[in-house]
Write a protein that holds these residues in place. Structure first.
Motif, PDB file in Angstrom:
ATOM      1  N   LYS A  46       0.834  -1.200   0.000  1.00 21.45           N
ATOM      2  CA  LYS A  46       0.000   0.000   0.000  1.00 21.45           C
ATOM      3  C   LYS A  46       0.868   1.250   0.000  1.00 21.45           C
ATOM      4  N   SER A  47       0.433   2.234  -0.767  1.00 22.09           N
ATOM      5  CA  SER A  47       1.078   3.546  -0.751  1.00 22.09           C
ATOM      6  C   SER A  47      -0.004   4.573  -0.437  1.00 22.09           C
ATOM      7  N   LEU A  48      -0.064   5.002   0.819  1.00 23.08           N
ATOM      8  CA  LEU A  48      -1.143   5.875   1.265  1.00 23.08           C
ATOM      9  C   LEU A  48      -0.735   7.340   1.182  1.00 23.08           C
ATOM     10  N   HIS A  49      -1.727   8.217   1.104  1.00 22.98           N
ATOM     11  CA  HIS A  49      -1.472   9.632   0.845  1.00 22.98           C
ATOM     12  C   HIS A  49      -1.776  10.518   2.045  1.00 22.98           C
ATOM     13  N   ALA A  50      -2.626  10.068   2.945  1.00 25.55           N
ATOM     14  CA  ALA A  50      -2.920  10.806   4.175  1.00 25.55           C
ATOM     15  C   ALA A  50      -2.432   9.979   5.359  1.00 25.55           C
ATOM     16  N   SER A  51      -2.099  10.652   6.433  1.00 24.17           N
ATOM     17  CA  SER A  51      -1.603   9.968   7.624  1.00 24.17           C
ATOM     18  C   SER A  51      -2.704   9.134   8.275  1.00 24.17           C
ATOM     19  N   ASP A  52      -2.292   8.208   9.129  1.00 23.62           N
ATOM     20  CA  ASP A  52      -3.267   7.412   9.873  1.00 23.62           C
ATOM     21  C   ASP A  52      -4.216   8.319  10.648  1.00 23.62           C
ATOM     22  N   GLU A  53      -3.663   9.350  11.260  1.00 22.54           N
ATOM     23  CA  GLU A  53      -4.499  10.257  12.067  1.00 22.54           C
ATOM     24  C   GLU A  53      -5.581  10.910  11.218  1.00 22.54           C
ATOM     25  N   HIS A  54      -5.209  11.399  10.045  1.00 19.63           N
ATOM     26  CA  HIS A  54      -6.192  12.053   9.177  1.00 19.63           C
ATOM     27  C   HIS A  54      -7.229  11.058   8.658  1.00 19.63           C
ATOM     28  N   ARG A  55      -6.781   9.878   8.229  1.00 19.75           N
ATOM     29  CA  ARG A  55      -7.739   8.881   7.734  1.00 19.75           C
ATOM     30  C   ARG A  55      -8.721   8.500   8.837  1.00 19.75           C
ATOM     31  N   ASP A  72     -12.768   0.750  13.708  1.00 26.24           N
ATOM     32  CA  ASP A  72     -11.818   0.027  14.539  1.00 26.24           C
ATOM     33  C   ASP A  72     -10.431   0.208  13.936  1.00 26.24           C
ATOM     34  N   ASP A  73      -9.479   0.605  14.756  1.00 26.21           N
ATOM     35  CA  ASP A  73      -8.115   0.822  14.256  1.00 26.21           C
ATOM     36  C   ASP A  73      -7.240  -0.408  14.454  1.00 26.21           C
ATOM     37  N   TYR A  74      -7.860  -1.587  14.547  1.00 18.11           N
ATOM     38  CA  TYR A  74      -7.122  -2.822  14.804  1.00 18.11           C
ATOM     39  C   TYR A  74      -5.979  -3.025  13.805  1.00 18.11           C
ATOM     40  N   GLU A  75      -6.270  -2.936  12.500  1.00 17.65           N
ATOM     41  CA  GLU A  75      -5.213  -3.176  11.510  1.00 17.65           C
ATOM     42  C   GLU A  75      -4.214  -2.031  11.451  1.00 17.65           C
ATOM     43  N   MET A  76      -4.665  -0.832  11.740  1.00 19.41           N
ATOM     44  CA  MET A  76      -3.744   0.306  11.770  1.00 19.41           C
ATOM     45  C   MET A  76      -2.606   0.073  12.754  1.00 19.41           C
ATOM     46  N   LYS A  77      -2.901  -0.645  13.819  1.00 24.08           N
ATOM     47  CA  LYS A  77      -1.931  -0.840  14.898  1.00 24.08           C
ATOM     48  C   LYS A  77      -1.051  -2.070  14.692  1.00 24.08           C
ATOM     49  N   GLN A  78      -1.311  -2.831  13.629  1.00 27.59           N
ATOM     50  CA  GLN A  78      -0.541  -4.048  13.381  1.00 27.59           C
ATOM     51  C   GLN A  78       0.692  -3.756  12.527  1.00 27.59           C
TER      52      GLN A  78
END
Length: 204
Positions: A46-55, A72-78
């Protein structure tokens, strides 16, 4: 027993089509809850354009006021290299042992799983239930019949195919491109998300 749909995506940004799709799936499949699951920014594919916080903030803004929608931010934290949908669904089945868990996906992902492109593709299909949304140009029944992985697991319960009225294609990529080119994608995203993007100068 509740019926819970897991709706994973980059949500970069979340769009009105994401919300409309989740609402339509929840209505047609009688889901009690839809969990919006933003993917990890650490995934190598994945190549994301906005930060986790913004998403994350935009998802919260977008689903505010709908009692069936949670995030749920489960995958964000993995760790990105350890993530597999098989493991994610195992986590939710353990978290909600008395409920029915469904993975919501587009027919394009069904093709990828059927070709064995996902980690633990066979176990994923054999041990879980899926709500599959139509995509233009993809015959879902043909995709299942052509793939040994898919057809050998098709017991009438594994796949809930939604073939009518869900092939609307307004992608996050399109919205990002509009922003970058000075376009006006205002009505493709929730109003509060559009204001947030403008405030933080996202996707410019």
């Amino acid at each position: 027993m509740a019926k819970i749909g897991i709706y994973g995506s980059s949500f970069d940004p979340i769009t009105n089509v994401h919300l409309w799709t989740a609402s339509t799936v929840a209505h047609r499949c009688r889901l009690d809850r839809v969990i919006f699951l933003p993917c990890s920014s650490k995934r190598p594919d994945k190549s994301l354009h906005a930060s986790d916080e913004h998403r994350w903030n935009m998802i919260q803004l977008a689903i505010d006021g709908n009692d069936k929608f949670v995030a749920d931010d489960y995958e964000m934290k993995q760790a990105g290299w350890e993530i597999a949908t098989y493991l994610t669904l195992k986590y939710y089945k353990e978290a909600f042992p008395d409920d029915d868990i469904y993975f919501i996906m587009g027919a394009d992902l069904l093709l990828d799983i059927g070709e064995g492109k996902w980690k633990k593709s066979e176990e994923l299909i054999q041990e879980n239930k899926f709500i599959v949304m139509a995509r233009d140009g993809i015959n879902m029944l043909a995709a299942i019949s052509k793939s040994p992985i898919l057809r050998n697991a098709d017991d009438g319960q594994t796949f809930h195919l939604i073939d009518k009225g869900l092939a609307m294609e307004i992608s996050s990529t399109y919205i990002r491109d509009e922003f970058q080119r000075g376009g006006e994608p205002r009505y493709l995203v929730p109003d509060n998300c559009y204001a947030y993007m403008c405030q933080h100068k996202l996707y410019r």
